[in-house]
Design a protein around this motif. Structure first.
Motif, mmCIF file in Angstrom:
data_model
loop_
_atom_site.group_PDB
_atom_site.id
_atom_site.type_symbol
_atom_site.label_atom_id
_atom_site.label_comp_id
_atom_site.label_asym_id
_atom_site.label_seq_id
_atom_site.Cartn_x
_atom_site.Cartn_y
_atom_site.Cartn_z
ATOM 1 N N MET A 1 -2.586 -70.610 35.630
ATOM 2 C CA MET A 1 -2.342 -71.713 34.704
ATOM 3 C C MET A 1 -2.370 -71.210 33.262
ATOM 4 O O MET A 1 -3.049 -70.244 32.951
ATOM 5 C CB MET A 1 -3.400 -72.807 34.877
ATOM 6 C CG MET A 1 -3.297 -73.519 36.209
ATOM 7 S SD MET A 1 -1.803 -74.533 36.300
ATOM 8 C CE MET A 1 -2.150 -75.480 37.777
ATOM 9 N N SER A 2 -1.618 -71.901 32.396
ATOM 10 C CA SER A 2 -1.584 -71.500 30.992
ATOM 11 C C SER A 2 -1.365 -72.725 30.114
ATOM 12 O O SER A 2 -0.964 -73.785 30.593
ATOM 13 C CB SER A 2 -0.461 -70.478 30.753
ATOM 14 O OG SER A 2 0.816 -71.075 30.952
ATOM 15 N N ILE A 3 -1.660 -72.560 28.819
ATOM 16 C CA ILE A 3 -1.292 -73.575 27.841
ATOM 17 C C ILE A 3 -0.294 -72.955 26.883
ATOM 18 O O ILE A 3 -0.221 -71.733 26.726
ATOM 19 C CB ILE A 3 -2.517 -74.131 27.068
ATOM 20 C CG1 ILE A 3 -3.152 -73.045 26.197
ATOM 21 C CG2 ILE A 3 -3.528 -74.741 28.020
ATOM 22 C CD1 ILE A 3 -4.215 -73.565 25.246
ATOM 23 N N LEU A 4 0.495 -73.803 26.248
ATOM 24 C CA LEU A 4 1.528 -73.354 25.316
ATOM 25 C C LEU A 4 1.294 -74.066 23.990
ATOM 26 O O LEU A 4 1.200 -75.292 23.938
ATOM 27 C CB LEU A 4 2.908 -73.701 25.882
ATOM 28 C CG LEU A 4 4.154 -73.040 25.298
ATOM 29 C CD1 LEU A 4 4.060 -71.523 25.373
ATOM 30 C CD2 LEU A 4 5.387 -73.528 26.056
ATOM 31 N N ILE A 5 1.165 -73.289 22.919
ATOM 32 C CA ILE A 5 0.955 -73.840 21.582
ATOM 33 C C ILE A 5 2.166 -73.493 20.737
ATOM 34 O O ILE A 5 2.655 -72.359 20.779
ATOM 35 C CB ILE A 5 -0.327 -73.265 20.936
ATOM 36 C CG1 ILE A 5 -1.546 -73.551 21.816
ATOM 37 C CG2 ILE A 5 -0.533 -73.840 19.537
ATOM 38 C CD1 ILE A 5 -2.806 -72.815 21.379
ATOM 39 N N ALA A 6 2.668 -74.469 19.986
ATOM 40 C CA ALA A 6 3.841 -74.245 19.136
ATOM 41 C C ALA A 6 3.536 -74.630 17.701
ATOM 42 O O ALA A 6 2.986 -75.702 17.442
ATOM 43 C CB ALA A 6 5.031 -75.048 19.649
ATOM 44 N N ASP A 7 3.897 -73.747 16.782
ATOM 45 C CA ASP A 7 3.822 -74.030 15.345
ATOM 46 C C ASP A 7 5.261 -73.963 14.831
ATOM 47 O O ASP A 7 5.818 -72.887 14.668
ATOM 48 C CB ASP A 7 2.936 -72.997 14.649
ATOM 49 C CG ASP A 7 2.968 -73.135 13.139
ATOM 50 O OD1 ASP A 7 3.070 -74.278 12.651
ATOM 51 O OD2 ASP A 7 2.903 -72.100 12.437
ATOM 52 N N SER A 8 5.850 -75.126 14.608
ATOM 53 C CA SER A 8 7.282 -75.192 14.322
ATOM 54 C C SER A 8 7.564 -75.663 12.908
ATOM 55 O O SER A 8 7.147 -76.749 12.499
ATOM 56 C CB SER A 8 7.968 -76.142 15.318
ATOM 57 O OG SER A 8 9.361 -76.157 15.108
ATOM 58 N N GLY A 9 8.283 -74.838 12.155
ATOM 59 C CA GLY A 9 8.772 -75.216 10.840
ATOM 60 C C GLY A 9 10.267 -75.466 10.901
ATOM 61 O O GLY A 9 10.870 -75.469 11.973
ATOM 62 N N LYS A 55 4.933 -65.890 34.335
ATOM 63 C CA LYS A 55 5.115 -66.717 35.530
ATOM 64 C C LYS A 55 4.065 -67.815 35.681
ATOM 65 O O LYS A 55 4.231 -68.730 36.485
ATOM 66 C CB LYS A 55 5.110 -65.834 36.782
ATOM 67 C CG LYS A 55 3.785 -65.104 36.990
ATOM 68 C CD LYS A 55 3.833 -64.204 38.222
ATOM 69 C CE LYS A 55 2.497 -63.484 38.416
ATOM 70 N NZ LYS A 55 2.545 -62.592 39.611
ATOM 71 N N GLU A 56 2.940 -67.726 34.918
ATOM 72 C CA GLU A 56 1.900 -68.741 35.042
ATOM 73 C C GLU A 56 2.437 -70.129 34.683
ATOM 74 O O GLU A 56 3.143 -70.290 33.689
ATOM 75 C CB GLU A 56 0.715 -68.412 34.124
ATOM 76 C CG GLU A 56 -0.168 -67.299 34.626
ATOM 77 C CD GLU A 56 0.354 -65.922 34.241
ATOM 78 O OE1 GLU A 56 -0.277 -64.927 34.618
ATOM 79 O OE2 GLU A 56 1.409 -65.853 33.566
ATOM 80 N N LYS A 57 2.074 -71.110 35.464
ATOM 81 C CA LYS A 57 2.530 -72.471 35.213
ATOM 82 C C LYS A 57 1.945 -73.000 33.916
ATOM 83 O O LYS A 57 0.763 -72.821 33.624
ATOM 84 C CB LYS A 57 2.111 -73.376 36.369
ATOM 85 C CG LYS A 57 2.594 -74.820 36.220
ATOM 86 C CD LYS A 57 2.160 -75.669 37.402
ATOM 87 C CE LYS A 57 2.628 -77.106 37.236
ATOM 88 N NZ LYS A 57 2.198 -77.953 38.365
ATOM 89 N N VAL A 58 2.770 -73.672 33.116
ATOM 90 C CA VAL A 58 2.315 -74.284 31.868
ATOM 91 C C VAL A 58 1.762 -75.666 32.184
ATOM 92 O O VAL A 58 2.490 -76.554 32.606
ATOM 93 C CB VAL A 58 3.470 -74.388 30.846
ATOM 94 C CG1 VAL A 58 2.996 -75.107 29.591
ATOM 95 C CG2 VAL A 58 4.004 -73.002 30.502
#
Length: 282
Positions: A1-9, A55-58
């Motif tokens: 398992m994983s988490i996804l963090i986004a910093d979007s400009g 491959k880890e599921k988000v």
């Protein structure tokens, strides 16, 4: 398992996929919902992000984005993310909250963004409790690359630049009036184009004329925005963004002159956002 963090400009999006034993960082184009549709965001995610993930599921996505400043704009991003990551828990927030969390984690303070645009808020360790609008590129954005680029171009065509700077600017940038007018008024992301000229100021920051322009711009941001927050003198002032990071010595000088307390400078908030989410057990 994983988490996804986004910093979007508006220019680019930095992603980080965090697993218990690794971190994978990926860069895609900026995903500002003022300039994108759910379909165009989904296209970027499918072509530029997904192929680079492990491959880890988000299981969860925390998206902090410029332009995510209303429920309708949040929905544009949320819809696109849900279309690609249908099983993940999704949170879409303004990049200003991400900046505040990166600057202060669970503490209080005034967080400022100085990049292509500018913004700020008073943060109580959990949420934004006071916000003075940046008014964006046309009406505000003091202290940002867009603001400085506008001032530089204006000074050039008003014959206010010293001759040495004028010659260097002409050698390094396209100063054709037709070109600038076409790009500044015909492009969808005007602030990005105009802001690109601000790099010239960073390259020549020791020049007295440039230093004065930079100090005036940062002082305007501090005096007209930062000092207007409730009890501003009692809070630490922290900064996120490439413009603030590059000119931190000048900003420190202005804060001292104005009787304000310095927090920290962060070029990119991602590492601190990772700390914020992982320390909470997310």
């Amino acid at each position: 398992m994983s988490i996804l963090i986004a910093d979007s400009g508006s220019t680019k999006t930095e992603w980080c996929q965090v697993t218990p034993d690794s971190q994978r960082k990926i860069i895609t184009e900026g995903l500002n919902p003022y300039y994108h549709t759910p379909g165009s965001i989904k296209d970027v995610l499918s072509k530029s992000l997904v192929p680079e993930l492990s491959k880890e599921k988000v299981e969860a996505i925390y998206f902090y984005g410029a332009g995510c400043d209303s429920p309708e704009k949040d929905t544009i991003v949320h819809e696109a993310l849900a279309g690609v990551f249908s099983d993940a828990n999704l949170e879409v927030h303004h990049d200003l909250l991400g900046a505040a969390q990166a600057c202060f984690l669970d503490d209080t303070g005034i967080a400022c963004i100085l990049g292509t645009g500018s913004n700020s808020c008073l943060y109580d360790g959990r949420e934004i409790i006071e916000h003075i609008p940046s008014l964006a590129f046309i009406l505000g954005d003091e202290g940002s690359a867009g603001w400085f680029g506008k001032k530089l171009i204006n000074a050039y065509f008003r014959k206010e630049l010293p001759k040495d700077l004028e010659e260097k600017l002409e050698a390094e940038y396209n100063m054709s009036l037709n070109y600038i007018m076409l790009k500044a008024y015909g492009e969808s992301q005007k602030s990005r184009f105009v802001g690109s000229y601000a790099s010239f100021l960073g390259d020549h920051s020791d020049h007295p004329f440039v230093r004065k322009m930079l100090k005036n711009g940062f002082k305007e941001f501090v005096v007209r925005v930062v000092k207007k927050y409730t009890n501003a003198q009692n809070h630490k002032i922290s900064f996120v963004g490439s413009v603030a990071y590059a000119h931190q010595d000048l900003i420190k000088e202005i804060l001292k002159e104005e009787g304000l307390s310095l927090g920290i400078f962060i070029k990119k908030p991602m590492d601190r956002l990772i700390e914020f989410h992982t320390q909470k057990g997310d």
